[in-house]
Design an enzyme around this catalytic site. Structure first.
Site, PDB file in Angstrom:
ATOM      1  N   VAL A  97       0.908  -1.150  -0.027  1.00 49.21           N
ATOM      2  CA  VAL A  97       0.036  -0.049  -0.082  1.00 49.21           C
ATOM      3  C   VAL A  97       0.839   1.323  -0.046  1.00 49.21           C
ATOM      4  O   VAL A  97       0.552   2.169  -0.779  1.00 49.21           O
ATOM      5  CB  VAL A  97      -1.032   0.049   1.229  1.00 49.21           C
ATOM      6  CG1 VAL A  97      -1.571   1.401   1.462  1.00 49.21           C
ATOM      7  CG2 VAL A  97      -1.766  -1.118   1.157  1.00 49.21           C
ATOM      8  N   ASP A 149      10.118   3.119   6.691  1.00 50.48           N
ATOM      9  CA  ASP A 149       9.929   1.867   7.015  1.00 50.48           C
ATOM     10  C   ASP A 149      10.891   1.167   7.825  1.00 50.48           C
ATOM     11  O   ASP A 149      12.218   1.595   7.792  1.00 50.48           O
ATOM     12  CB  ASP A 149      10.061   0.959   5.722  1.00 50.48           C
ATOM     13  CG  ASP A 149       9.144  -0.306   5.638  1.00 50.48           C
ATOM     14  OD1 ASP A 149       8.370  -0.499   5.126  1.00 50.48           O
ATOM     15  OD2 ASP A 149       9.515  -1.277   6.696  1.00 50.48           O
ATOM     16  N   THR A 170      -1.739  -4.485   9.719  1.00 56.52           N
ATOM     17  CA  THR A 170      -2.765  -4.569  10.979  1.00 56.52           C
ATOM     18  C   THR A 170      -3.126  -5.994  11.013  1.00 56.52           C
ATOM     19  O   THR A 170      -4.114  -6.516  10.438  1.00 56.52           O
ATOM     20  CB  THR A 170      -3.894  -3.719  10.624  1.00 56.52           C
ATOM     21  OG1 THR A 170      -4.259  -3.635   9.318  1.00 56.52           O
ATOM     22  CG2 THR A 170      -3.766  -2.214  10.931  1.00 56.52           C
ATOM     23  N   CYS A 218      -6.732  -9.103   2.498  1.00 59.84           N
ATOM     24  CA  CYS A 218      -7.846  -8.394   3.305  1.00 59.84           C
ATOM     25  C   CYS A 218      -8.990  -9.091   3.494  1.00 59.84           C
ATOM     26  O   CYS A 218      -9.515  -8.985   4.482  1.00 59.84           O
ATOM     27  CB  CYS A 218      -7.889  -7.169   2.532  1.00 59.84           C
ATOM     28  SG  CYS A 218      -6.316  -6.036   2.322  1.00 59.84           S
TER      29      CYS A 218
HETATM   30  N1  LIG Z   1      -2.349  -5.563   0.588  1.00 61.85           N
HETATM   31  C1  LIG Z   1      -3.484  -5.057  -0.109  1.00 61.85           C
HETATM   32  O1  LIG Z   1      -4.069  -5.438  -1.066  1.00 61.85           O
HETATM   33  C2  LIG Z   1      -4.193  -4.130   0.877  1.00 61.85           C
HETATM   34  C3  LIG Z   1      -5.305  -3.276   0.458  1.00 61.85           C
HETATM   35  C4  LIG Z   1      -6.128  -2.426   1.032  1.00 61.85           C
HETATM   36  C5  LIG Z   1      -5.642  -2.190   2.440  1.00 61.85           C
HETATM   37  N2  LIG Z   1      -4.317  -2.887   2.654  1.00 61.85           N
HETATM   38  C6  LIG Z   1      -4.133  -2.578   4.151  1.00 61.85           C
HETATM   39  O2  LIG Z   1      -3.116  -1.671   4.271  1.00 61.85           O
HETATM   40  C7  LIG Z   1      -2.101  -1.880   5.478  1.00 61.85           C
HETATM   41  C8  LIG Z   1      -0.715  -2.265   4.810  1.00 61.85           C
HETATM   42  O3  LIG Z   1      -0.716  -3.538   4.092  1.00 61.85           O
HETATM   43  P1  LIG Z   1       0.366  -3.650   3.207  1.00 61.85           P
HETATM   44  O4  LIG Z   1      -0.194  -4.814   2.388  1.00 61.85           O
HETATM   45  O5  LIG Z   1       0.872  -2.565   2.572  1.00 61.85           O
HETATM   46  O6  LIG Z   1       1.361  -4.388   3.936  1.00 61.85           O
HETATM   47  P2  LIG Z   1       3.108  -4.808   3.791  1.00 61.85           P
HETATM   48  O7  LIG Z   1       3.567  -5.995   4.902  1.00 61.85           O
HETATM   49  O8  LIG Z   1       3.043  -4.876   2.310  1.00 61.85           O
HETATM   50  O9  LIG Z   1       3.910  -3.514   4.163  1.00 61.85           O
HETATM   51  C9  LIG Z   1       3.822  -3.008   5.472  1.00 61.85           C
HETATM   52  C10 LIG Z   1       5.073  -2.285   5.623  1.00 61.85           C
HETATM   53  O10 LIG Z   1       5.090  -1.592   7.002  1.00 61.85           O
HETATM   54  C11 LIG Z   1       6.206  -1.659   7.516  1.00 61.85           C
HETATM   55  N3  LIG Z   1       6.188  -1.237   9.092  1.00 61.85           N
HETATM   56  C12 LIG Z   1       5.842  -2.135  10.084  1.00 61.85           C
HETATM   57  N4  LIG Z   1       5.834  -1.485  11.107  1.00 61.85           N
HETATM   58  C13 LIG Z   1       6.226   0.023  10.815  1.00 61.85           C
HETATM   59  C14 LIG Z   1       6.424   0.876  11.661  1.00 61.85           C
HETATM   60  N5  LIG Z   1       6.178   1.072  12.898  1.00 61.85           N
HETATM   61  N6  LIG Z   1       7.066   2.158  10.849  1.00 61.85           N
HETATM   62  C15 LIG Z   1       7.207   2.064   9.588  1.00 61.85           C
HETATM   63  N7  LIG Z   1       6.972   0.922   8.711  1.00 61.85           N
HETATM   64  C16 LIG Z   1       6.492  -0.275   9.447  1.00 61.85           C
HETATM   65  C17 LIG Z   1       6.784  -3.130   7.179  1.00 61.85           C
HETATM   66  O11 LIG Z   1       8.154  -3.139   7.350  1.00 61.85           O
HETATM   67  C18 LIG Z   1       6.436  -3.404   5.814  1.00 61.85           C
HETATM   68  O12 LIG Z   1       7.507  -2.966   4.959  1.00 61.85           O
HETATM   69  C19 LIG Z   1      -2.820  -3.210   6.087  1.00 61.85           C
HETATM   70  O13 LIG Z   1      -3.726  -2.510   7.402  1.00 61.85           O
HETATM   71  C20 LIG Z   1      -3.541  -3.883   5.231  1.00 61.85           C
HETATM   72  O14 LIG Z   1      -4.593  -4.450   5.704  1.00 61.85           O
HETATM   73  C21 LIG Z   1      -3.869  -3.600   2.072  1.00 61.85           C
END
Ligand SMILES: NC(=O)c1ccc[n+]([C@@H]2O[C@H](COP(=O)([O-])OP(=O)(O)OC[C@H]3O[C@@H](n4cnc5c(N)ncnc54)[C@H](O)[C@@H]3O)[C@@H](O)[C@H]2O)c1
Length: 328
Positions: A27, A46, A101, A276
């Protein structure tokens, strides 16, 4: 530097603010690249040093390669920097939270990473700054963020902005993308909404639907995914019945889809996958539990979908033994 939301609005309007995107995963990374490509000053933050080092070596994952051109030019222009920590800024800062999350368990809360990223933003921000949560969160997370901000000495809605603007991206969907998916948004106050509109004019042309409370936006996000989960489980159970009846489930669904109203086709598969769909509806289950009730439809949908892979593998085993085949 003390500032007001009005000054932040002026800063954002003149592209002088700093946007810190927390979490450079699925995201956050495209969002950071997009905002920087549109001329905003962006820092991608990150906690994963390997990820930060890789991005600083300009090495992209297969899933990120489509962004290579805009990523490299945003970095070369200096509008995009990638770090492990946020930094203080002379101008207004907007923190956008895109961290994971997880499903809550006895030892982990769903907001564990949201809270830690907000804490690190609050350590380097000023009055007048803004936090936007994009992660899919459990109901109540935005209100608990408000408590954290106020404990740090700011007044949300008066001299500090708070918004929840959940990402709705649908991986592999080429028709609906970051740039054209409308977003539901909660904003603590009108000035913050004006600021958010300017920022998201660079993302989805400010196609924002403002709702009246954080809880409304939080429930909306999880409910959208619960709708898909429940329909996937419905159609998977239908497929099992069709199997017993020895009829084609797809033919049934396509025939039903000729009804011009009140039906939306979903197709059977090996359960509800992706990031999700199996996760976000659980946030509504957790919320219901707090009121001593059960969101039975979601509960059943999760059970049905976890049974589907078992059903499929048993079915395959059956075919193998009926045909005297061997597994390799
Ligand atoms: N992947 C999807 O299709 C999608 C779609 C809509 C919403 N979301 C939501 O978006 C959010 C992120 O999902 P994602 O798929 O991008 O996750 P991801 O695992 O791909 O990326 C998350 C990143 O956050 C970093 N991180 C963790 N703790 C941190 C902190 N304290 N400070 C800075 N960076 C930190 C991690 O190292 C990782 O690189 C989640 O809540 C997810 O449910 C995801």
């Amino acid at each position: 530097m003390m500032s007001s939301l009005q000054e932040t609005l002026n800063n954002v309007n003149s592209y002088e603010s700093l946007i810190e995107v927390f979490g450079l995963g699925y995201v956050g990374f495209p969002l950071a690249v997009r905002l920087a490509s549109m001329g905003m000053n962006v820092r991608g933050v990150d906690v994963d040093e390997n990820r930060v080092n890789r991005l600083n070596r300009n090495e992209l994952l297969e899933t990120e390669r489509n962004l290579k051109g805009s990523f490299l030019s945003a970095k070369t222009s200096g509008r995009l920097r990638i770090t492990t920590k946020p930094t203080p800024s002379e101008t207004a800062k907007i923190g956008i939270i895109c961290v994971p999350t997880p499903i809550p368990t006895k030892s982990i809360t769903s907001n564990i990473h949201v809270n830690s990223s907000i804490k690190s933003f609050l350590n380097t921000c000023n009055t007048g700054d803004i936090i936007i949560i994009e992660s899919s969160v459990e109901v109540g997370t935005t209100d608990s963020t408000r408590t954290m901000i106020e404990a740090a000495g700011h007044k949300v809605g008066k001299n500090f902005g708070l918004a929840f603007c959940p990402e709705r991206i649908d991986p592999q969907n080429t028709r609906w993308t970051l740039e054209n998916i409308p977003r539901v948004v909660y904003c603590s106050d009108d000035t913050t909404f004006k600021i958010i509109k300017i920022i998201y004019s660079n993302v989805n042309n400010s196609n924002l639907i403002r709702v009246s409370s954080a809880k409304t936006a939080e429930v909306t996000k999880s409910f959208e995914n619960a709708f898909r989960l429940v329909n996937i489980s419905l159609v998977n159970e239908l497929a099992i019945l069709c199997d017993h009846l020895q009829i084609n489930a797809r033919e049934v669904i396509d025939a039903a889809a000729t009804k011009p109203f009140g039906f939306m086709p979903f197709y059977p598969g090996a359960g509800a996958g992706g990031h999700c769909i199996p996760k976000d509806p659980r946030f509504l289950l957790e919320s219901s539990k707090k009121f001593g009730s059960q969101f039975t439809t979601i509960h059943n949908a999760l059970e049905i979908n976890s049974y589907v892979p078992i059903y499929i593998s048993e079915h395959v085993d059956d075919i193998i033994s009926k045909n005297n085949l061997t597994k390799s």
